[in-house]
Design a protein around this motif. Structure first.
Motif, mmCIF file in Angstrom:
data_model
loop_
_atom_site.group_PDB
_atom_site.id
_atom_site.type_symbol
_atom_site.label_atom_id
_atom_site.label_comp_id
_atom_site.label_asym_id
_atom_site.label_seq_id
_atom_site.Cartn_x
_atom_site.Cartn_y
_atom_site.Cartn_z
ATOM 1 N N ASP A 1 0.814 -1.212 0.000
ATOM 2 C CA ASP A 1 0.000 0.000 0.000
ATOM 3 C C ASP A 1 0.851 1.267 0.000
ATOM 4 O O ASP A 1 0.741 2.131 0.878
ATOM 5 N N ALA A 2 1.696 1.383 -1.028
ATOM 6 C CA ALA A 2 2.565 2.552 -1.129
ATOM 7 C C ALA A 2 1.766 3.837 -1.311
ATOM 8 O O ALA A 2 2.102 4.879 -0.738
ATOM 9 N N ALA A 3 0.690 3.770 -2.109
ATOM 10 C CA ALA A 3 -0.092 4.976 -2.382
ATOM 11 C C ALA A 3 -0.668 5.570 -1.099
ATOM 12 O O ALA A 3 -0.676 6.792 -0.913
ATOM 13 N N ARG A 4 -1.142 4.706 -0.197
ATOM 14 C CA ARG A 4 -1.725 5.189 1.060
ATOM 15 C C ARG A 4 -0.670 5.894 1.907
ATOM 16 O O ARG A 4 -0.905 6.981 2.431
ATOM 17 N N TRP A 5 0.506 5.259 2.040
ATOM 18 C CA TRP A 5 1.536 5.852 2.885
ATOM 19 C C TRP A 5 2.065 7.153 2.289
ATOM 20 O O TRP A 5 2.275 8.143 2.997
ATOM 21 N N LEU A 6 2.273 7.197 0.980
ATOM 22 C CA LEU A 6 2.786 8.409 0.352
ATOM 23 C C LEU A 6 1.809 9.568 0.524
ATOM 24 O O LEU A 6 2.214 10.713 0.753
ATOM 25 N N ALA A 7 0.508 9.275 0.425
ATOM 26 C CA ALA A 7 -0.487 10.333 0.616
ATOM 27 C C ALA A 7 -0.423 10.886 2.034
ATOM 28 O O ALA A 7 -0.648 12.082 2.259
ATOM 29 N N VAL A 8 -0.096 10.033 2.994
ATOM 30 C CA VAL A 8 -0.026 10.455 4.389
ATOM 31 C C VAL A 8 1.164 11.376 4.634
ATOM 32 O O VAL A 8 1.064 12.365 5.369
ATOM 33 N N VAL A 9 2.312 11.071 4.036
ATOM 34 C CA VAL A 9 3.522 11.864 4.308
ATOM 35 C C VAL A 9 3.651 13.072 3.398
ATOM 36 O O VAL A 9 4.575 13.884 3.580
ATOM 37 N N ASP A 10 2.762 13.212 2.427
ATOM 38 C CA ASP A 10 2.798 14.389 1.547
ATOM 39 C C ASP A 10 2.647 15.653 2.392
ATOM 40 O O ASP A 10 1.674 15.821 3.123
ATOM 41 N N GLY A 11 3.626 16.552 2.331
ATOM 42 C CA GLY A 11 3.587 17.791 3.093
ATOM 43 C C GLY A 11 4.351 17.765 4.394
ATOM 44 O O GLY A 11 4.471 18.805 5.069
ATOM 45 N N VAL A 12 4.891 16.618 4.797
ATOM 46 C CA VAL A 12 5.678 16.545 6.028
ATOM 47 C C VAL A 12 6.962 17.352 5.866
ATOM 48 O O VAL A 12 7.618 17.304 4.821
ATOM 49 N N ALA A 13 7.308 18.105 6.900
ATOM 50 C CA ALA A 13 8.519 18.928 6.841
ATOM 51 C C ALA A 13 9.750 18.055 6.648
ATOM 52 O O ALA A 13 9.834 16.951 7.188
ATOM 53 N N PHE A 14 10.708 18.568 5.899
ATOM 54 C CA PHE A 14 11.936 17.831 5.594
ATOM 55 C C PHE A 14 13.137 18.701 5.936
ATOM 56 O O PHE A 14 13.175 19.890 5.627
ATOM 57 N N GLY A 15 14.117 18.119 6.582
ATOM 58 C CA GLY A 15 15.332 18.866 6.892
ATOM 59 C C GLY A 15 15.173 19.722 8.128
ATOM 60 O O GLY A 15 14.347 19.462 9.002
ATOM 61 N N ASP A 16 15.976 20.781 8.199
ATOM 62 C CA ASP A 16 16.040 21.607 9.399
ATOM 63 C C ASP A 16 14.753 22.377 9.640
ATOM 64 O O ASP A 16 14.056 22.773 8.705
ATOM 65 N N ASP A 17 14.454 22.620 10.915
ATOM 66 C CA ASP A 17 13.342 23.462 11.314
ATOM 67 C C ASP A 17 13.811 24.913 11.289
ATOM 68 O O ASP A 17 14.810 25.248 11.928
#
Length: 491
Positions: free
Chosen positions: A275-291
């Motif tokens: 279920d790659a599509a489900r997981w990718l939809a969930v992490v779409d928009g998650v911050a990446f790298g430094d805050d």
């Protein structure tokens, strides 16, 4: 994986500890070359809920939040992780209890558990997983540490080690022998913990298969982990292999081979849910790298929107932001940089502070006053046993920004320090507001797209093609599937 342990490791080669004190907080799926703010209390291995450990794990929970930037709020992601944990628990036939998951606001790839059943994953790890079975293998691994009672076993061995070294050091009045005994005990603990990692890996493969997930997901994630670790090591000049004997988990290839063999015993590839599509939809928009609140690195530039400052490292340097500091190393490993801030004592002048020296064992020369970015500053030079230093301090109200440049041997980094200070500036309100976090974004591959063409859409990342391949679990010669969505890093 283990809970939380610390190792000192050079960023490039053998850096003097006084120059760049690097605290490495590594866990089961842990980056090995990331600099964090210090934690003063070592953690233990995960364990079942034990009343006597409750207060300790509550304290450790707060320490983890402080060290990893606090909790990262991502309701959709957390709901998905909780659903995966519930599914694992249902398939565990009562062997898996109730767990509480926390997402940590850190780009570091890490996951671990505390004795009371608190599970932790960083947003950096979330970005690395590519389907539900991969993230399920991480959760199952941490739960396996808890259910296998690893923390209790580890605590007993640590207590015995501490007792032996204390007796030797205090009763026999022989601190040297006591230290040697303690080191020997650490080696024993490392080997013991290494076996725990392999055991937890095997348990997790069986558990995700029982829950209906693809058991080969564990191997895929570990491959991505290994590639990501190598990528980061390349950014920071590699690690010191002499520390491998104290590593608390086996090498990634060994773990991949073990979990793949375990999956083969369950069935051939192709069984179970990914279920790659489900997981990718969930992490779409998650911050990446430094805050941005802690400062961000954009190539050789460092920008901090909270402090409203920026500077650029000298040519050939690679920077890495950490809580409360920035560190950097030149490409050839001959120079190192550190930036942080302190507060002056009442009545203390900038010049007297710099003259006092803040690096143990380094004698400083005459202090010179100057202006940097419109602010008062003081600079000096220093000599250590193997390094030549340039030190600078810039005062902004009660805060003093400190720069350290160190060069191997007799090479004076005076020119590099001058370029560094010339680049230091205050950010305007609009510039500070424009420092936005990078995020994981999904893009759909077109008929003519290649990894290289999608990597061109990656924003402000080092070696974008390699990072694109790692983020998506792809090999260098991989072909993209038109219509399929892939992860990129974008503002």
């Amino acid at each position: 994986m283990r809970n939380v342990q610390r190792h000192r490791q050079p960023i490039r080669g053998r850096l003097v500890a006084a120059v760049l004190p690097a605290l490495l907080l590594a866990a089961c799926f842990g980056d090995q070359n990331s600099v964090l703010a210090p934690l003063n209390q070592p953690g233990g291995e995960p364990a079942p809920r034990v009343a006597s450990l409750q207060r300790g794990t509550d304290r450790e929970h707060q320490r983890l939040l402080a060290a990893f930037g606090g909790e990262y709020r991502a309701p959709q992601v957390k709901a998905e992780l909780e659903a995966i944990i519930a599914r694992l628990a249902k398939a565990g036939e009562g062997q898996i209890g109730t767990y509480e998951v926390t997402i940590l606001n850190s780009p570091i790839v890490n996951a671990f558990a505390l004795p009371t059943g608190r599970l932790y994953v960083t947003r950096g790890l979330l970005a690395l997983a590519n389907d539900s079975s991969e993230i399920a293998s991480v959760m199952a691994h941490e739960i396996a540490h808890v259910t296998a009672r690893h923390a209790v076993e580890r605590a007993e061995m640590e207590a015995e080690s501490a007792l032996v070294s204390q007796v030797v050091a205090q009763v026999l009045n022989d601190p040297t022998t006591g230290a040697a005994v303690q080191q020997s005990s650490k080696l024993s603990l490392a080997r013991f913990s290494r076996q725990q990692e392999l055991t937890a890996d095997q348990i997790s493969v069986r558990n995700i298969a029982r829950a209906g997930y693809d058991p080969y997901g564990a191997g895929r994630f570990l491959v991505s982990l290994g590639r990501n670790t190598s990528f980061r090591a390349g950014q920071q000049g590699g690690g010191d292999k002499k520390l491998d004997i104290l590593s608390s988990h086996p090498s990634t290839p060994e773990r991949v081979a073990a979990v793949t063999n375990g999956a083969r015993q369950i069935g051939a590839p192709g069984l179970g849910e990914r279920d790659a599509a489900r997981w990718l939809a969930v992490v779409d928009g998650v911050a990446f790298g430094d805050d941005p609140a802690d400062g961000v690195v954009r190539g050789r530039r460092y920008l901090n929107s909270a402090l409203r400052i920026a500077f650029t490292a000298p040519d050939g340097f690679e920077l890495e932001a950490a809580r409360e500091m920035v560190v950097g190393v030149s490409n050839d490993g001959s120079q190192a940089l550190r930036f942080d801030s302190v507060a002056l004592k009442a009545g203390q002048t900038l010049e007297s502070y710099v003259a006092s020296g803040w690096i143990d064992g380094v004698a400083t020369a005459e202090v010179q006053s100057l202006t940097v970015g419109g602010l008062p500053a003081a600079v000096t030079s220093g000599k250590g046993a193997d390094w030549t230093f340039r030190l600078a301090a810039v005062q902004a109200g009660p805060r003093v920004y400190r720069f350290i440049l160190a060069a191997k041997g007799q090479n004076d980094p005076e020119r590099a320090m001058r370029a560094l200070l010339d680049s230091f500036r205050n950010l305007s309100a609009s510039d500070a507001q424009s420092v936005s976090p990078l995020r994981i974004r999904l893009v759909t591959a077109g008929a003519g797209d290649t990894p290289a063409s999608l990597a061109e859409r990656m924003a402000s990342t080092d070696r974008p093609l390699e990072q694109f391949l790692i983020l998506n679990g792809l090999e260098r010669n991989a072909r993209l599937t038109p219509g399929q969505r892939y992860k990129i890093v974008s503002e």
